[in-house]
Design a protein around this motif. Structure first.
Motif, PDB file in Angstrom:
ATOM      1  N   VAL A  60      50.469  20.831  17.769  1.00 47.41           N
ATOM      2  CA  VAL A  60      50.878  21.072  16.305  1.00 47.41           C
ATOM      3  C   VAL A  60      50.258  20.080  15.353  1.00 47.41           C
ATOM      4  O   VAL A  60      49.959  20.381  14.230  1.00 47.41           O
ATOM      5  CB  VAL A  60      52.092  21.789  15.930  1.00 47.41           C
ATOM      6  N   PHE A  61      50.717  18.821  15.738  1.00 48.47           N
ATOM      7  CA  PHE A  61      50.362  17.581  14.970  1.00 48.47           C
ATOM      8  C   PHE A  61      48.875  17.614  14.754  1.00 48.47           C
ATOM      9  O   PHE A  61      48.273  17.758  15.573  1.00 48.47           O
ATOM     10  CB  PHE A  61      51.003  16.579  15.546  1.00 48.47           C
ATOM     11  N   MET A  62      48.645  17.282  13.347  1.00 44.35           N
ATOM     12  CA  MET A  62      47.067  17.150  13.030  1.00 44.35           C
ATOM     13  C   MET A  62      46.358  18.362  12.623  1.00 44.35           C
ATOM     14  O   MET A  62      45.364  18.343  12.340  1.00 44.35           O
ATOM     15  CB  MET A  62      46.247  16.133  14.046  1.00 44.35           C
ATOM     16  N   LYS A  63      47.267  19.698  12.724  1.00 44.96           N
ATOM     17  CA  LYS A  63      46.627  20.702  12.775  1.00 44.96           C
ATOM     18  C   LYS A  63      46.585  21.370  11.154  1.00 44.96           C
ATOM     19  O   LYS A  63      47.595  20.744  10.298  1.00 44.96           O
ATOM     20  CB  LYS A  63      47.223  22.008  13.489  1.00 44.96           C
ATOM     21  N   THR A  64      45.783  21.924  10.491  1.00 45.34           N
ATOM     22  CA  THR A  64      45.763  22.535   9.236  1.00 45.34           C
ATOM     23  C   THR A  64      46.558  23.545   9.106  1.00 45.34           C
ATOM     24  O   THR A  64      47.025  24.264  10.228  1.00 45.34           O
ATOM     25  CB  THR A  64      44.393  22.910   8.710  1.00 45.34           C
ATOM     26  N   LYS A  65      46.982  23.983   7.983  1.00 44.33           N
ATOM     27  CA  LYS A  65      47.940  25.248   8.069  1.00 44.33           C
ATOM     28  C   LYS A  65      47.156  26.251   8.486  1.00 44.33           C
ATOM     29  O   LYS A  65      47.851  27.211   8.856  1.00 44.33           O
ATOM     30  CB  LYS A  65      48.299  25.321   6.498  1.00 44.33           C
ATOM     31  N   ARG A  66      45.857  26.502   8.014  1.00 43.52           N
ATOM     32  CA  ARG A  66      45.114  27.558   8.734  1.00 43.52           C
ATOM     33  C   ARG A  66      45.315  27.629  10.177  1.00 43.52           C
ATOM     34  O   ARG A  66      45.317  28.649  10.943  1.00 43.52           O
ATOM     35  CB  ARG A  66      43.924  27.638   8.156  1.00 43.52           C
ATOM     36  N   GLU A  67      44.962  26.438  10.852  1.00 43.73           N
ATOM     37  CA  GLU A  67      45.154  26.494  12.282  1.00 43.73           C
ATOM     38  C   GLU A  67      46.275  26.796  13.035  1.00 43.73           C
ATOM     39  O   GLU A  67      46.406  27.289  14.016  1.00 43.73           O
ATOM     40  CB  GLU A  67      44.698  25.176  12.766  1.00 43.73           C
ATOM     41  N   ILE A  68      47.435  26.232  12.116  1.00 47.82           N
ATOM     42  CA  ILE A  68      49.010  26.570  12.680  1.00 47.82           C
ATOM     43  C   ILE A  68      48.989  28.071  12.497  1.00 47.82           C
ATOM     44  O   ILE A  68      49.528  28.702  13.440  1.00 47.82           O
ATOM     45  CB  ILE A  68      49.891  26.008  11.660  1.00 47.82           C
ATOM     46  N   VAL A  69      48.543  28.862  11.315  1.00 45.11           N
ATOM     47  CA  VAL A  69      48.760  30.258  11.411  1.00 45.11           C
ATOM     48  C   VAL A  69      47.769  30.828  12.416  1.00 45.11           C
ATOM     49  O   VAL A  69      48.491  31.949  13.114  1.00 45.11           O
ATOM     50  CB  VAL A  69      48.087  30.775  10.039  1.00 45.11           C
ATOM     51  N   GLU A  70      46.865  30.289  12.836  1.00 49.33           N
ATOM     52  CA  GLU A  70      45.883  31.060  13.955  1.00 49.33           C
ATOM     53  C   GLU A  70      46.836  30.993  15.049  1.00 49.33           C
ATOM     54  O   GLU A  70      46.762  31.681  16.214  1.00 49.33           O
ATOM     55  CB  GLU A  70      44.590  30.404  14.083  1.00 49.33           C
ATOM     56  N   MET A  71      47.456  29.706  15.565  1.00 51.55           N
ATOM     57  CA  MET A  71      48.424  29.641  16.545  1.00 51.55           C
ATOM     58  C   MET A  71      49.337  30.637  16.669  1.00 51.55           C
ATOM     59  O   MET A  71      49.784  31.107  17.534  1.00 51.55           O
ATOM     60  CB  MET A  71      48.867  28.049  16.502  1.00 51.55           C
ATOM     61  N   PHE A  72      49.879  31.018  15.546  1.00 52.82           N
ATOM     62  CA  PHE A  72      51.273  31.656  15.370  1.00 52.82           C
ATOM     63  C   PHE A  72      50.606  33.268  15.773  1.00 52.82           C
ATOM     64  O   PHE A  72      51.288  34.177  16.575  1.00 52.82           O
ATOM     65  CB  PHE A  72      51.656  31.980  14.153  1.00 52.82           C
ATOM     66  N   VAL A  73      49.214  33.723  15.144  1.00 50.71           N
ATOM     67  CA  VAL A  73      48.750  34.752  15.704  1.00 50.71           C
ATOM     68  C   VAL A  73      48.605  35.100  17.211  1.00 50.71           C
ATOM     69  O   VAL A  73      48.550  36.004  17.733  1.00 50.71           O
ATOM     70  CB  VAL A  73      47.418  34.971  14.634  1.00 50.71           C
ATOM     71  N   GLU A  74      48.065  34.091  17.693  1.00 58.59           N
ATOM     72  CA  GLU A  74      47.820  33.868  18.863  1.00 58.59           C
ATOM     73  C   GLU A  74      49.038  34.198  19.991  1.00 58.59           C
ATOM     74  O   GLU A  74      49.093  34.999  20.712  1.00 58.59           O
ATOM     75  CB  GLU A  74      47.304  32.575  19.394  1.00 58.59           C
ATOM     76  N   ASP A  75      50.071  33.519  19.470  1.00 62.48           N
ATOM     77  CA  ASP A  75      51.429  33.437  20.314  1.00 62.48           C
ATOM     78  C   ASP A  75      52.184  34.943  19.944  1.00 62.48           C
ATOM     79  O   ASP A  75      52.782  35.580  20.704  1.00 62.48           O
ATOM     80  CB  ASP A  75      52.270  32.296  19.723  1.00 62.48           C
ATOM     81  N   ALA A  76      51.797  35.631  18.799  1.00 67.60           N
ATOM     82  CA  ALA A  76      52.426  36.737  18.345  1.00 67.60           C
ATOM     83  C   ALA A  76      51.586  37.904  18.965  1.00 67.60           C
ATOM     84  O   ALA A  76      51.835  39.351  18.779  1.00 67.60           O
ATOM     85  CB  ALA A  76      52.559  36.791  17.054  1.00 67.60           C
ATOM     86  N   ALA A  77      50.470  37.618  19.735  1.00 67.80           N
ATOM     87  CA  ALA A  77      49.407  38.887  20.014  1.00 67.80           C
ATOM     88  C   ALA A  77      50.348  39.630  21.020  1.00 67.80           C
ATOM     89  O   ALA A  77      49.852  41.068  20.817  1.00 67.80           O
ATOM     90  CB  ALA A  77      48.102  38.044  20.682  1.00 67.80           C
ATOM     91  N   ALA A  78      51.085  39.479  21.809  1.00 68.10           N
ATOM     92  CA  ALA A  78      51.773  40.339  22.596  1.00 68.10           C
ATOM     93  C   ALA A  78      52.890  41.215  21.884  1.00 68.10           C
ATOM     94  O   ALA A  78      53.358  42.287  22.551  1.00 68.10           O
ATOM     95  CB  ALA A  78      52.334  39.593  23.869  1.00 68.10           C
ATOM     96  N   MET A  79      53.098  40.828  20.515  1.00 74.50           N
ATOM     97  CA  MET A  79      54.207  41.537  19.926  1.00 74.50           C
ATOM     98  C   MET A  79      53.600  42.903  19.194  1.00 74.50           C
ATOM     99  O   MET A  79      52.308  42.660  18.720  1.00 74.50           O
ATOM    100  CB  MET A  79      55.052  40.434  19.075  1.00 74.50           C
ATOM    101  N   SER A  80      54.304  43.817  19.078  1.00 68.60           N
ATOM    102  CA  SER A  80      53.784  44.674  17.992  1.00 68.60           C
ATOM    103  C   SER A  80      53.927  44.290  16.561  1.00 68.60           C
ATOM    104  O   SER A  80      54.666  43.559  15.970  1.00 68.60           O
ATOM    105  CB  SER A  80      54.721  46.023  18.257  1.00 68.60           C
ATOM    106  N   MET A  81      52.964  44.996  15.794  1.00 68.67           N
ATOM    107  CA  MET A  81      53.090  44.446  14.245  1.00 68.67           C
ATOM    108  C   MET A  81      54.281  44.949  13.637  1.00 68.67           C
ATOM    109  O   MET A  81      54.756  44.257  12.734  1.00 68.67           O
ATOM    110  CB  MET A  81      52.109  45.396  13.798  1.00 68.67           C
ATOM    111  N   LYS A  82      54.895  45.929  14.267  1.00 69.61           N
ATOM    112  CA  LYS A  82      56.343  46.119  13.558  1.00 69.61           C
ATOM    113  C   LYS A  82      57.286  45.132  13.957  1.00 69.61           C
ATOM    114  O   LYS A  82      58.132  44.613  12.950  1.00 69.61           O
ATOM    115  CB  LYS A  82      56.889  47.495  14.116  1.00 69.61           C
ATOM    116  N   ASP A  83      57.171  44.519  15.170  1.00 73.39           N
ATOM    117  CA  ASP A  83      58.026  43.509  15.351  1.00 73.39           C
ATOM    118  C   ASP A  83      57.570  42.216  14.561  1.00 73.39           C
ATOM    119  O   ASP A  83      58.741  41.498  14.036  1.00 73.39           O
ATOM    120  CB  ASP A  83      58.006  43.158  17.014  1.00 73.39           C
TER     121      ASP A  83
END
Length: 219
Positions: free
Chosen positions: A109-132
């Motif tokens: 995570v270090f050295m990542k931009t805010k946008r890249e961090i958001v993309e990482m979150f989206v990737e990690d949350a891909a297995a979750m439902s939108m409702k969750d």
């Protein structure tokens, strides 16, 4: 009490300086250089000196200056330090802290931009439902990113924690007085665990949490 407070203040200043140096390290790594001397390695060394030399080593020995050793008659024993061992403890804690910072700086995570961090979150949350995802609170989102691939933080914390332990007990070994020290294995074990946990937590806050919330570094 005054010397104890002073040791705390020194630790605070060392920590503050290391946070500032960490931000300059990040800026120099991404190409924002303020002077010809501001290389990433320069700030890495500055971080190690600030945290290891001031925040840890100076705090330790200033705090030890507050200790008095009375003998059986109530007289205070004269306490001295072996200069060679004392200086060795300083060099080692800076070296261990430098290595710990270097390893931890490779965190995902270090050295990542805010946008890249958001993309990482989206990737990690891909297995979750939108409702969750919609129900998730900010703390839960932070924990998803905060617990991702922590191996560099753990290893860096382990290295730095080892430096803290080595410095502390070398400092104790440098003590010269008319008496002897009785060690408690349980307390020693607890101190080692605290050193490791505190080092990992410090790197997690410094390199992971402040990457997620960069605007909070001024605090």
């Amino acid at each position: 009490p005054g010397i104890v407070v002073l040791s705390f203040f020194i630790a605070f200043l060392g920590s503050y300086a290391s946070i500032s140096a960490c931000e300059q390290f990040r800026l120099s790594k991404i190409g924002i250089v303020y002077s010809q001397y501001a290389s990433p390695f320069f700030y890495l060394v500055l971080m190690a000196i600030s945290l290891g030399g001031a925040g840890i080593w100076c705090m330790h020995f200033v705090g030890m200056a507050a200790m008095s050793l009375p003998d059986a008659d109530g007289n205070h024993l004269e306490l001295r330090y072996d200069i060679g061992i004392t200086l060795l403890s300083l060099v080692l804690v800076i070296m261990f802290t430098l290595m710990g910072f270097y390893v931890s700086s490779h965190d995902v995570v270090f050295m990542k931009t805010k946008r890249e961090i958001v993309e990482m979150f989206v990737e990690d949350a891909a297995a979750m439902s939108m409702k969750d995802v919609q129900k998730m609170k900010t703390f839960q989102m932070v924990m998803i990113i905060g617990t991702r691939a922590p191996q560099h933080l753990l290893l860096g914390g382990l290295i730095t924690g080892s430096g803290v332990v080595v410095m502390h007990y070398l400092g104790m070994a440098a003590m010269r007085f008319q008496g002897h020290i009785v060690w408690n294995a349980g307390v020693i074990s607890a101190s080692v665990i605290i050193a490791f946990v505190a080092s990992v937590a410090a790197f997690w806050i410094l390199l992971r949490l402040l990457s997620i919330y960069p605007d909070q570094e001024r605090l």
